[in-house]
Motif scaffolding. Structure first.
Motif, PDB file in Angstrom:
ATOM      1  N   ALA A   1       0.833  -1.205   0.000  1.00  0.00           N
ATOM      2  CA  ALA A   1       0.000   0.000   0.000  1.00  0.00           C
ATOM      3  C   ALA A   1       0.869   1.257   0.000  1.00  0.00           C
ATOM      4  N   MET A   2       1.924   1.263   0.827  1.00  0.00           N
ATOM      5  CA  MET A   2       2.811   2.424   0.893  1.00  0.00           C
ATOM      6  C   MET A   2       3.563   2.615  -0.434  1.00  0.00           C
ATOM      7  N   LEU A   3       3.998   1.508  -1.032  1.00  0.00           N
ATOM      8  CA  LEU A   3       4.708   1.587  -2.315  1.00  0.00           C
ATOM      9  C   LEU A   3       3.786   2.116  -3.409  1.00  0.00           C
ATOM     10  N   ALA A   4       2.557   1.607  -3.468  1.00  0.00           N
ATOM     11  CA  ALA A   4       1.614   2.039  -4.498  1.00  0.00           C
ATOM     12  C   ALA A   4       1.292   3.525  -4.365  1.00  0.00           C
ATOM     13  N   LEU A   5       1.090   3.985  -3.136  1.00  0.00           N
ATOM     14  CA  LEU A   5       0.817   5.406  -2.916  1.00  0.00           C
ATOM     15  C   LEU A   5       2.030   6.259  -3.288  1.00  0.00           C
ATOM     16  N   ALA A   6       3.220   5.807  -2.907  1.00  0.00           N
ATOM     17  CA  ALA A   6       4.446   6.558  -3.203  1.00  0.00           C
ATOM     18  C   ALA A   6       4.684   6.656  -4.707  1.00  0.00           C
ATOM     19  N   MET A   7       4.459   5.575  -5.434  1.00  0.00           N
ATOM     20  CA  MET A   7       4.672   5.581  -6.881  1.00  0.00           C
ATOM     21  C   MET A   7       3.681   6.528  -7.564  1.00  0.00           C
ATOM     22  N   GLY A   8       2.433   6.511  -7.106  1.00  0.00           N
ATOM     23  CA  GLY A   8       1.433   7.382  -7.708  1.00  0.00           C
ATOM     24  C   GLY A   8       1.713   8.852  -7.474  1.00  0.00           C
ATOM     25  N   VAL A   9       2.013   9.220  -6.222  1.00  0.00           N
ATOM     26  CA  VAL A   9       2.240  10.631  -5.909  1.00  0.00           C
ATOM     27  C   VAL A   9       3.563  11.112  -6.509  1.00  0.00           C
ATOM     28  N   ARG A  10       4.526  10.194  -6.698  1.00  0.00           N
ATOM     29  CA  ARG A  10       5.795  10.576  -7.340  1.00  0.00           C
ATOM     30  C   ARG A  10       5.547  11.036  -8.773  1.00  0.00           C
ATOM     31  N   ARG A  11       4.723  10.299  -9.509  1.00  0.00           N
ATOM     32  CA  ARG A  11       4.388  10.701 -10.879  1.00  0.00           C
ATOM     33  C   ARG A  11       3.608  12.007 -10.891  1.00  0.00           C
ATOM     34  N   PHE A  12       2.693  12.153  -9.950  1.00  0.00           N
ATOM     35  CA  PHE A  12       1.902  13.379  -9.847  1.00  0.00           C
ATOM     36  C   PHE A  12       2.813  14.581  -9.595  1.00  0.00           C
ATOM     37  N   TRP A  13       3.746  14.430  -8.669  1.00  0.00           N
ATOM     38  CA  TRP A  13       4.695  15.505  -8.333  1.00  0.00           C
ATOM     39  C   TRP A  13       5.536  15.870  -9.555  1.00  0.00           C
ATOM     40  N   ARG A  14       6.009  14.836 -10.250  1.00  0.00           N
ATOM     41  CA  ARG A  14       6.847  15.069 -11.430  1.00  0.00           C
ATOM     42  C   ARG A  14       6.092  15.862 -12.489  1.00  0.00           C
ATOM     43  N   ASP A  15       4.798  15.579 -12.674  1.00  0.00           N
ATOM     44  CA  ASP A  15       4.021  16.232 -13.724  1.00  0.00           C
ATOM     45  C   ASP A  15       3.610  17.658 -13.368  1.00  0.00           C
ATOM     46  N   ILE A  16       3.341  17.916 -12.079  1.00  0.00           N
ATOM     47  CA  ILE A  16       2.882  19.264 -11.726  1.00  0.00           C
ATOM     48  C   ILE A  16       4.030  20.203 -11.367  1.00  0.00           C
ATOM     49  N   LYS A  17       5.220  19.672 -11.130  1.00  0.00           N
ATOM     50  CA  LYS A  17       6.337  20.533 -10.728  1.00  0.00           C
ATOM     51  C   LYS A  17       6.640  21.619 -11.764  1.00  0.00           C
ATOM     52  N   PRO A  18       6.756  21.294 -13.072  1.00  0.00           N
ATOM     53  CA  PRO A  18       7.036  22.370 -14.040  1.00  0.00           C
ATOM     54  C   PRO A  18       5.940  23.427 -14.094  1.00  0.00           C
ATOM     55  N   ALA A  19       4.701  23.031 -13.788  1.00  0.00           N
ATOM     56  CA  ALA A  19       3.579  23.970 -13.843  1.00  0.00           C
ATOM     57  C   ALA A  19       3.456  24.795 -12.572  1.00  0.00           C
ATOM     58  N   THR A  20       4.266  24.475 -11.556  1.00  0.00           N
ATOM     59  CA  THR A  20       4.205  25.209 -10.294  1.00  0.00           C
ATOM     60  C   THR A  20       5.570  25.814  -9.979  1.00  0.00           C
ATOM     61  N   SER A  21       6.115  26.514 -10.953  1.00  0.00           N
ATOM     62  CA  SER A  21       7.362  27.288 -10.898  1.00  0.00           C
ATOM     63  C   SER A  21       8.600  26.425 -11.138  1.00  0.00           C
ATOM     64  N   GLY A  22       8.521  25.119 -10.905  1.00  0.00           N
ATOM     65  CA  GLY A  22       9.671  24.254 -11.117  1.00  0.00           C
ATOM     66  C   GLY A  22      10.718  24.335 -10.025  1.00  0.00           C
ATOM     67  N   ALA A  23      10.503  25.218  -9.036  1.00  0.00           N
ATOM     68  CA  ALA A  23      11.482  25.366  -7.953  1.00  0.00           C
ATOM     69  C   ALA A  23      11.441  24.150  -7.031  1.00  0.00           C
TER      70      ALA A  23
END
Length: 396
Positions: A180-202
């Motif tokens: 469960a922890m791995l599945a949640l971590a993998m999902g939010v990691r992709r989410f973070w990667r995709d929204i980071k450039p749209a949120t200043s990239g800092a």
């Protein structure tokens, strides 16, 4: 200069994959936010609107980020002059809720299991709970104890480890928890990667992380924008939803702390369970269980009272399924504690373990995910707002 910075930011967003086709729900969020950006009446309500004012256009990553930043308090719908039945049909909470549901499904890991978000969450959760409880009951009966153990004819001396040894429970639950922890971590990691450039990239820095953590622990954005709370179907403001979330959230943390502390007692100090009241694991578990029962019962009631225009119909059963599982985990845990010296111990234990297993198996694919994705969105928001506003006309 600001115009050049804005164009540069948009070019980076496009280069980062924003040419991906948006879903109909994401297009609806983009349409609504264009109208909101022109109005800005709700600019001070919550984190969504200051973040919105930093954008002139809304791509896929922007809509996913803002949808998960929304806490669905309903204040903007209550205040909006363009809400239905106006021809603009601006309904921010509902549009955001639909996109949030798509986000959980899209970022689920493994990907095929993302379809669980689209099914009848309440029925699936309760069916899994019943099936696992029955499996454990049958395993107990067939493991040499026979039916007598269910009637209390077998003396377990008030210790459920005499039925399910400690190491057996660890071997059952540890793989489920780690997955469960791995599945949640993998999902939010992709989410973070995709929204980071749209949120200043800092990159994330300690001040932003600390403020976001405070926002999460306080449930700051469930205050309705003006500190009055969320709205019900009658548009009246109330803090009940925020308080029930707090009872549920902190009750869950206390129960988790009780289990973790008991594990330390067992493996580090050699103190074998059961631990009697007022030992710390028992105290934490009792307070946490009672808090979870009160919080989830309140959330179930408030869920029925909310204006249907404030949420997504397709998410309702997923919400209720998660609430129901949390309630049964707490209720069966309390019943097990109170009935540990009765003939019902074996049956209560099987039912409680079935509820806990069902909760953790579905954890990455039920409403629990919203807390993880919302935390990621709040972290990115607190990073972004510390950067120069490329438009120069926003609230921050």
């Amino acid at each position: 200069m600001q115009t050049i910075e804005l164009l540069t930011q948009q070019a980076k967003a496009l280069a980062a994959g924003e040419t991906v086709e948006m879903t109909e729900a994401e297009q609806e969020v983009a349409r609504i936010l264009q109208i909101c950006n022109a109005c800005r009446y709700c600019e001070g309500f919550c984190a969504v609107f200051p973040a919105m004012t930093r954008r002139l256009e809304f791509f896929k990553a922007d809509t996913n980020f803002l949808a998960n930043l929304c806490h669905n308090c309903g204040a903007c719908l209550t205040s909006c002059q363009y809400a239905p039945p106006h021809e603009f049909a601006v309904n921010v909470p509902q549009a955001m809720a639909v996109v949030r549901g798509q986000t959980y499904s899209e970022y689920a890991w493994p990907a095929p299991l993302g379809k669980l978000y689209q099914r009848n969450g309440l029925t699936l959760s309760l069916a899994l709970f019943a099936a696992l409880s029955l499996f454990l009951i049958l395993s107990t009966v067939l493991n040499g104890h026979g039916l007598a153990v269910l009637w209390g004819s077998v003396d377990l001396k008030g210790n459920f480890y005499n039925l399910f040894p400690h190491n057996l429970l660890i071997s059952l639950f540890l793989p489920i928890f780690l997955f469960a922890m791995l599945a949640l971590a993998m999902g939010v990691r992709r989410f973070w990667r995709d929204i980071k450039p749209a949120t200043s990239g800092a990159d994330l820095k300690p001040p932003a992380a600390l403020e976001a953590t405070s926002n999460v622990l306080e449930l700051k954005y469930l205050d309705g924008g003006h500190g009055q709370g969320c709205t019900n179907a009658d548009d009246a403001f109330t803090h009940a939803r925020r308080r029930c979330h707090h009872l549920t959230f902190y009750g869950f943390l206390l129960c988790f702390a009780a289990t973790s502390l008991a594990t330390i007692y067992h493996y580090v100090f050699g103190w074998v369970a059961p631990y009697e009241f007022p030992s710390l694991p028992k105290l934490l578990g009792a307070v946490g269980g009672a808090s979870m029962m009160l919080g989830t019962a309140g959330l179930w009631y408030l869920h029925q009272k909310r204006n249907p225009e404030q949420g997504a119909r397709q998410q309702k059963t997923m919400d209720l399924g998660f609430i129901a599982l949390l309630f049964f985990v707490a209720a069966t845990g309390m019943a097990l504690w109170l009935g540990r010296s009765t003939p019902a111990l074996a049956l209560l234990l099987c039912v409680h373990l079935g509820a806990v297993m069902a909760l953790f198996i579905t954890l990455p694919y039920n409403k629990f995910a919203h807390g993880i994705f919302r935390t990621a969105a709040l972290l990115r928001h607190n990073v972004e707002k510390r950067q120069p506003n490329p438009i120069g006309l926003g609230a921050d």
